[in-house]
Write a protein that holds these residues in place. Structure first.
Motif, short mmCIF file in Angstrom:
data_model
loop_
_atom_site.label_atom_id
_atom_site.label_comp_id
_atom_site.label_asym_id
_atom_site.label_seq_id
_atom_site.Cartn_x
_atom_site.Cartn_y
_atom_site.Cartn_z
N VAL A 482 4.63 -10.86 -31.01
CA VAL A 482 4.23 -9.58 -31.60
C VAL A 482 4.47 -9.61 -33.10
O VAL A 482 3.59 -9.28 -33.89
N ALA A 485 1.98 -11.64 -34.94
CA ALA A 485 0.65 -11.05 -35.09
C ALA A 485 0.65 -9.88 -36.06
O ALA A 485 -0.32 -9.61 -36.75
N ARG A 486 1.80 -9.15 -36.11
CA ARG A 486 1.85 -7.99 -37.03
C ARG A 486 1.93 -8.45 -38.47
O ARG A 486 1.27 -7.90 -39.34
N ASP B 37 2.80 -4.05 -26.89
CA ASP B 37 3.11 -3.90 -28.31
C ASP B 37 1.84 -4.02 -29.16
O ASP B 37 1.17 -5.02 -29.14
N VAL B 38 1.58 -2.96 -29.93
CA VAL B 38 0.37 -2.98 -30.76
C VAL B 38 0.64 -3.79 -32.03
O VAL B 38 1.67 -3.62 -32.69
N VAL B 39 -0.28 -4.67 -32.38
CA VAL B 39 -0.10 -5.48 -33.58
C VAL B 39 -1.08 -5.14 -34.70
O VAL B 39 -0.82 -5.42 -35.86
N PHE B 40 -2.20 -4.53 -34.36
CA PHE B 40 -3.21 -4.30 -35.38
C PHE B 40 -4.14 -3.19 -34.94
O PHE B 40 -4.44 -3.03 -33.77
N THR B 58 -10.81 -0.45 -33.07
CA THR B 58 -10.10 -1.19 -32.03
C THR B 58 -8.60 -1.09 -32.22
O THR B 58 -8.11 -0.90 -33.33
N GLU B 60 -5.29 -3.48 -31.14
CA GLU B 60 -5.00 -4.81 -30.61
C GLU B 60 -3.55 -4.99 -30.25
O GLU B 60 -2.66 -4.59 -31.01
N SER B 61 -3.32 -5.66 -29.12
CA SER B 61 -1.98 -6.16 -28.84
C SER B 61 -2.09 -7.67 -28.99
O SER B 61 -3.12 -8.17 -29.43
N VAL B 62 -1.03 -8.41 -28.61
CA VAL B 62 -1.09 -9.86 -28.75
C VAL B 62 -2.17 -10.44 -27.85
O VAL B 62 -2.89 -11.35 -28.21
N LYS B 63 -2.28 -9.86 -26.63
CA LYS B 63 -3.15 -10.50 -25.64
C LYS B 63 -4.42 -9.73 -25.32
O LYS B 63 -5.17 -10.13 -24.46
N ALA B 64 -4.64 -8.60 -25.96
CA ALA B 64 -5.82 -7.82 -25.59
C ALA B 64 -6.31 -6.98 -26.76
O ALA B 64 -5.57 -6.69 -27.69
N VAL B 65 -7.57 -6.60 -26.67
CA VAL B 65 -8.17 -5.72 -27.67
C VAL B 65 -8.82 -4.58 -26.93
O VAL B 65 -9.56 -4.80 -25.98
N PRO B 87 1.81 -0.60 -37.16
CA PRO B 87 0.99 -0.37 -35.96
C PRO B 87 1.86 0.01 -34.76
O PRO B 87 1.38 0.66 -33.84
N GLU B 88 3.13 -0.35 -34.80
CA GLU B 88 4.03 -0.04 -33.67
C GLU B 88 4.22 1.46 -33.45
O GLU B 88 4.70 1.89 -32.40
N ASN B 91 2.93 2.77 -30.31
CA ASN B 91 3.77 2.66 -29.12
C ASN B 91 4.86 3.74 -29.09
O ASN B 91 5.17 4.28 -28.04
N ARG C 285 -8.63 -12.08 -40.49
CA ARG C 285 -9.00 -11.59 -39.16
C ARG C 285 -10.45 -11.89 -38.79
O ARG C 285 -10.85 -11.73 -37.65
N THR C 310 -6.55 -12.64 -30.76
CA THR C 310 -7.57 -11.67 -30.34
C THR C 310 -8.90 -11.90 -31.03
O THR C 310 -9.91 -11.31 -30.67
N ILE C 315 -10.02 -14.09 -25.42
CA ILE C 315 -9.66 -12.68 -25.31
C ILE C 315 -10.87 -11.80 -25.64
O ILE C 315 -11.23 -10.90 -24.89
N ARG C 316 -11.50 -12.11 -26.77
CA ARG C 316 -12.57 -11.24 -27.25
C ARG C 316 -13.89 -11.46 -26.55
O ARG C 316 -14.80 -10.64 -26.66
#
Lengths: 502, 133, 448
Positions: A482, A485-486, B37-40, B58, B60-65, B87-88, B91, C285, C310, C315-316
């Motif tokens: 996390v 990515a942030r 956890d939201v990253v973006f 959108t 984004e979390s680490v694994k999904a959008v 971005p957190e 949450n 990005r 992402t 994923i996308r």
């Protein structure tokens, strides 16, 4: 951990910083022979506007430091040379070392793609033989060896389809893709200029043929099928599927990622497939090398032959081989030069080692997968019960009851000395565990894997915390993805004082 | 977490807080929990016209959008700049500080089509049952 | 078979455990009529020695013993044996994509170092973990510019490698990109006046190569200005990475697409190589390809992970920045090892040797009556010569001297029928340069 588990489980704990952190002005790792022509004044030759004053932060280290640095880094990796990778649809089989040897021969590694064709007959013969072998394996009529990877092969295949349909008057606008497909399929369709229409799998995980009948209109260019599917199950109705498509003037594209279940046993060309790609870094043993290079040749039926990317390998009447650069209907080029030649050499070496006996590899791959399936059925939930071929897909439904999911199980498997299986894919199985042992695994290794997975299933029921906080024996613990990515940190900077590993 | 009774909710888990023709839009606690956890966050520029039901950004979390769909149509007055740095917040405070955009509603009556808090709570309860079935 | 770790007895045991009588039972899901009865018609099986003999025989049919003056996107450079020592370690060679970071820190840290080296070389802020090659990196850079600007018109220099342009065209056809070509001046550089005239506010990018296909260095500041003035991006392709040891990096570029083959990868008849995209941080990005990022673990220890995933296809899916999955990781590792061995001084010295050798070759060749340099701009290790006779004819004669001569440019550039592209690197011995010049002189004299 169960004391009876015999597999080695500890990773070396060498500490090693970044190469830039060892750098000090004046050190060198490589010396050049002396210049045998007059030196030039760089400012005069290039002009001051083009002159570079030095590369800031570039490393300065000695040869021994380079050797130690990368040797230490390598010890942090798991690899096929160490043990099984049960990664579904990746086909992590043994990478034969003779392939590395022949790819490096003088006269093979040294050849320039633009050298005169009379000086390249050796290279061209290699390409010709590989083409013939892959056509025999796939049951197709023509092939291109140009694409650099599976995804590029998929793009090439769709561009061939588009060119063919365009020549008929209408390229059409849609491509059908099953919801179980690998992510490269829809990504590729979009790049090829098509709209993606997802088709849901039916209750056994296969393509829903009735639904397909409704979806195939005159606006559909193709269906992209993976066979066996990403569940490891053979699409039994594929000839029927081909017929439905052909009746509407559409084509059948096959993603050949799972060819390890079919080589020598059946030919996609005979099943009705019009065009397909192969992953040489999967089925044909070329090394993954941490993520590539690969190669994604595309084999096709005659109707698509005129549209192949240039150059085309031809044999002249004299028997000499040549590359023809101009073909009026060609889609063009998907990459410069002919393809990943070094990878093609390795794939050919693999095929030559097996010869007609390559079927044995396929049989052993399917045997291993079914052996593992038999022993883990019951310990893990099996969502689709049709026969498995070279891979089997379980789900974490049983373990979920105690809050343990497929990611956790995968991480705990690391403590048992294995690389995880493929987690959370295909998307149609929530909490998937996708396991493909390949033919390279001995009965012993399969048994060790089964023991490990059974033990983890027991742990998930009795002491789930141990599984949920795994891995415990690696050099680094779970990493903060996390944070990465942030606030991405994607390079070392001269002034940085990152906390080095202690 | 409570679902504010004066907000309206969509099936795609957006919330709307409207007053005097201006609406704040965000995603619900349920949505942020599903995402992790939201990253973006990707938000539209000021002035962009949102169309009901169409994606306008959108998360984004680490694994999904996840796409964010407009619950109503209107023009973007402001996008929440805070979320670029933190971005957190999505949450920790999805219904308050983590509003995504403020829009000038072109047709406030559209909000009548949306669920109120009890309807939304009932909706996500059934979703919960589906997931564990 | 030596790659299969099973004895016949073990196979039987395993079948029994499954409850199958024969292996054929496990293939029953394939309809009978499609199951092959006969073995495939393939050559082999070959023992290890026979495999080696087969390829050694092919090697003899190639260019062993010839001296080459070819470049044009693929370069012969010194490479240390240490590169293979490292690459052949099983933990690097046979490892998978580093999705499971805890057991792939070797790969991930090496990628992070590669990304850093690429940034240092190109003067950009972020770089990815590799694309297939320079041609696809350039194409992806253009598509990236299209996404970033929301515009679909691009200006592409004719002096960009012809194959790079062909690949771009193949991808552009389906993405709504309008590609317009901009010509070159008598200096061999991009026609800046034409760039300015064609720069309007529907322009996504200006794309060029430096050193360009003719070997000439481009003047980037003015072109960058023209592009930026209309909100377009400057995309610079670099085919000969060693040039960055002496030539200023393209700091004005918004995106750099580089081919890393020159850094420790043999020519290998065209591949595998390694492309790189490097760009300004704010574009990250929209950047395709994998990225390794620094982070910490639960105990505060530094580690590396693949990040910003992402953007990627897994994923996308249909909204991904690219469909790329498998990249050129091992080739990028080769470049990383090579560049750390060379280091700051080694790369500078290699670049300066290239400059010296090329200057020497040019001066020798220009002494031949009728042979002259076609373009006047500064060059690195390649230059274009105009000959009084057809380059094909000259090359045919040169073959008898065991020399692979300059690349004839007429096929890709119909206006350059008597022109050949000569490349000289630090690997070309002086004696061979002199022999080449003497041979050309002889050939041209004989023809009079």
């Amino acid at each position: 951990m169960n004391q009876k588990i015999k597999k080695a489980s500890r990773h070396t704990n060498q500490n090693e910083g970044l190469i830039f952190e060892k750098s000090s002005p004046g050190k060198r790792g490589f010396e050049l022979p002396p210049l045998d022509v007059p030196k030039v004044d760089v400012n005069k030759s290039l002009g001051t506007q083009h002159r570079r004053e030095g590369i800031e932060g570039f490393p300065e280290v000695s040869e021994i430091e380079v050797i130690r640095h990368f040797t230490r880094l390598s010890t942090w990796n798991y690899a096929i040379d160490l043990g099984m990778y049960p990664l579904g649809s990746c086909t992590m089989k043994y990478n034969p070392r003779v392939n590395e040897f022949v790819a490096r021969l003088d006269g093979i590694a040294t050849e320039h793609p633009y050298q005169p064709q009379e000086l390249s007959q050796g290279c061209l013969k290699i390409l010709q033989l590989l083409e013939k072998c892959l056509l025999e394996i796939t049951g197709m009529d023509a092939i291109t060896l140009q694409p650099a990877a599976g995804a590029q092969g998929e793009l090439t295949g769709l561009l061939l389809i588009r060119a063919y349909l365009e020549k008929q008057g209408n390229p059409r606008s849609k491509v059908l893709i099953p919801d179980s497909a690998h992510g490269t399929n829809p990504a590729t369709a979009v790049i090829a200029g098509y709209q993606v229409e997802n088709i849901k799998s039916e209750s056994h995980g296969q393509i829903d043929v009735d639904k397909l009948r409704d979806l195939v209109t005159d606006d559909v260019a193709a269906l992209m099928i993976t066979n066996p599917s990403t569940l490891g199950i053979f699409e039994e109705r594929i000839p029927e599927i081909a017929e439905i498509l052909h009746a509407r003037g559409a084509l059948l594209y096959m993603d050949g990622a799972n060819m390890n279940a079919l080589t020598g046993v059946t030919k996609p060309g005979e099943l009705g497939v019009d065009v397909m790609h192969l992953n040489l870094h999967k089925t044909f043993s070329t090394p993954h090398g941490g993520g590539g290079p690969g190669a994604g040749p595309v084999a096709m039926k005659k109707i698509l032959e005129p549209f192949r990317p240039v150059p085309i390998l031809v044999e002249r009447d004299s028997g000499k081989l040549a590359l023809e650069q101009v073909r009026p209907d060609s889609i063009g080029k998907v990459r410069a030069f002919g393809g990943n030649f070094g990878v093609l050499v390795r794939a050919l070496a693999y095929i030559l080692a097996y010869g007609p006996g390559v079927r044995q590899a396929t049989e052993d791959a399917v045997l291993n997968a079914n052996y593992i399936r038999k022993h883990l059925e019951g310990a893990y939930d099996l969502p689709y019960s049709l026969p498995s071929m070279h891979e089997v897909v379980f789900s974490d439904a049983i373990q979920k009851r105690k809050g343990v999911n497929t990611m956790d199980i995968a991480k705990r498997l690391i403590d048992y000395g294995f690389h995880p299986y493929t987690t959370a894919f295909p998307l149609i199985v929530p909490g998937a565990l996708m396991i493909e042992p390949t033919e390279s695994e001995s009965k012993e290794e399969c048994d060790l894997f089964i023991d490990a997975m059974k033990s983890i299933a027991e742990e998930s029921a009795a002491t789930p915390e141990v599984v949920k906080t795994a891995p415990h024996t690696t050099r680094v613990k779970r990493l903060d993805e996390v944070g990465a990515a942030r606030k991405p940190v994607l390079r070392w900077k001269t002034a940085s004082k990152s906390k080095a590993a202690d | 977490m409570a679902y504010p009774t004066n907000y309206r909710y969509t099936k795609e888990h957006e919330w709307v807080d409207a007053k005097d023709g201006v609406a704040k839009i965000g995603i619900t606690d349920y949505a942020q929990n599903e995402l992790g956890d939201v990253v973006f966050v990707e938000l539209p520029a000021v002035g962009k016209k949102l169309e009901t039901g169409k994606s306008f950004g959108t998360v984004e979390s680490v694994k999904a959008v996840s796409e964010i769909y407009a619950p109503a149509s209107g023009d973007v007055l402001e996008a929440n700049g805070e979320l670029q740095n933190k971005p957190e917040t999505i949450n920790s405070d999805p219904h308050g500080a983590a509003w995504l955009v403020k829009i000038k509603l072109s047709n406030p009556a559209e909000l009548d089509q949306l669920m109120d808090s009890s309807a939304y709570e009932a909706y996500i309860a059934t979703k919960g049952k589906e997931a564990s079935a | 078979m030596r790659y299969l770790p099973k004895s016949p007895a073990e196979r039987q045991e395993m079948l029994a455990a499954i409850g199958a009588k024969s292996i054929d039972e496990l293939f029953e899901s394939i309809p009978e009529k499609y199951r092959l009865r006969d073995a495939l018609k393939l050559p082999g099986p070959f023992s290890e020695a026979e495999i080696i003999d087969y390829f050694k025989d092919r090697a003899k049919e190639n260019s062993l013993g010839y001296t080459s003056f070819l470049g044009a996107g693929v370069y012969q450079h010194l490479r240390s044996v240490i590169t293979d020592t490292i690459l052949l370690r099983g933990e690097f060679l046979t490892s998978y994509t580093p999705y499971q970071a805890e057991i792939a820190q070797g790969t991930l840290q090496a990628i992070f170092e590669f990304q850093t080296l690429m940034c240092q070389l190109t003067g950009q802020e972020v770089a990815n973990a590799s694309m297939y090659d320079g041609s696809t990196a350039t194409t992806e850079a253009v598509l990236m510019a299209e996404r970033l600007t929301g515009r679909s018109r691009v200006l592409v220099a004719r002096s960009l490698h012809p194959e790079y342009r062909e690949v771009l065209q193949t991808y552009a056809k389906n993405s709504g990109l309008h590609v317009e070509e901009i010509g070159y001046t008598k200096n061999g550089t991009v026609d800046i006046a034409a760039v300015k005239a064609a720069s309007k506010d529907d322009l996504a990018a200006v794309v060029l190569q430096s050193p360009n296909f003719f070997g000439v260095l481009e003047a980037l500041p003015e072109i960058a200005e023209a592009a930026h003035a209309v909100g377009a991006l400057l995309v610079v392709a670099i085919a000969e990475g060693v040039s960055l040891g002496a030539v200023r990096p393209p700091a004005e570029a918004d995106i750099v697409a580089m081919e890393a083959q020159s850094f420790g990868l043999p020519p290998s008849y065209g591949g595998p190589f390694a492309g790189v995209i490097a760009a300004r941080e704010k574009f990250v990005r929209q950047m395709p390809g994998r990225l390794a990022g620094e982070t910490t673990d639960t105990e505060g220890q530094r580690g590396f992970v693949l990040t910003l995933a992402t953007r990627e296809q897994h994923i996308r899916r249909e909204k991904a920045t690219s469909n790329i999955c498998t990249n050129q990781a091992l080739c990028a590792l080769a470049a990383t090892v090579h560049l750390t061995l060379l280091g700051k001084e080694g790369l500078r010295e290699m670049a300066e040797q290239n400059l010296a050798k090329a200057q020497f070759a040019l001066s020798e060749l220009e002494k031949i009556p009728g042979v002259k340099r076609a373009f006047s701009g500064p060059f690195f290790n390649e230059f274009t010569l105009e000959f009084p006779r057809s380059v094909r004819m000259i090359n045919g004669e040169l073959l008898r001297e065991q020399i692979a001569g300059p690349l004839a440019l007429g096929a890709a550039y119909p206006e350059l029928t008597k022109h050949g592209l000569v490349c000289v690197t630090e690997t070309t011995p002086r004696a061979e340069i002199e022999r080449f010049a003497a041979a050309v002189r002889n050939i041209l004299t004989k023809q009079l």
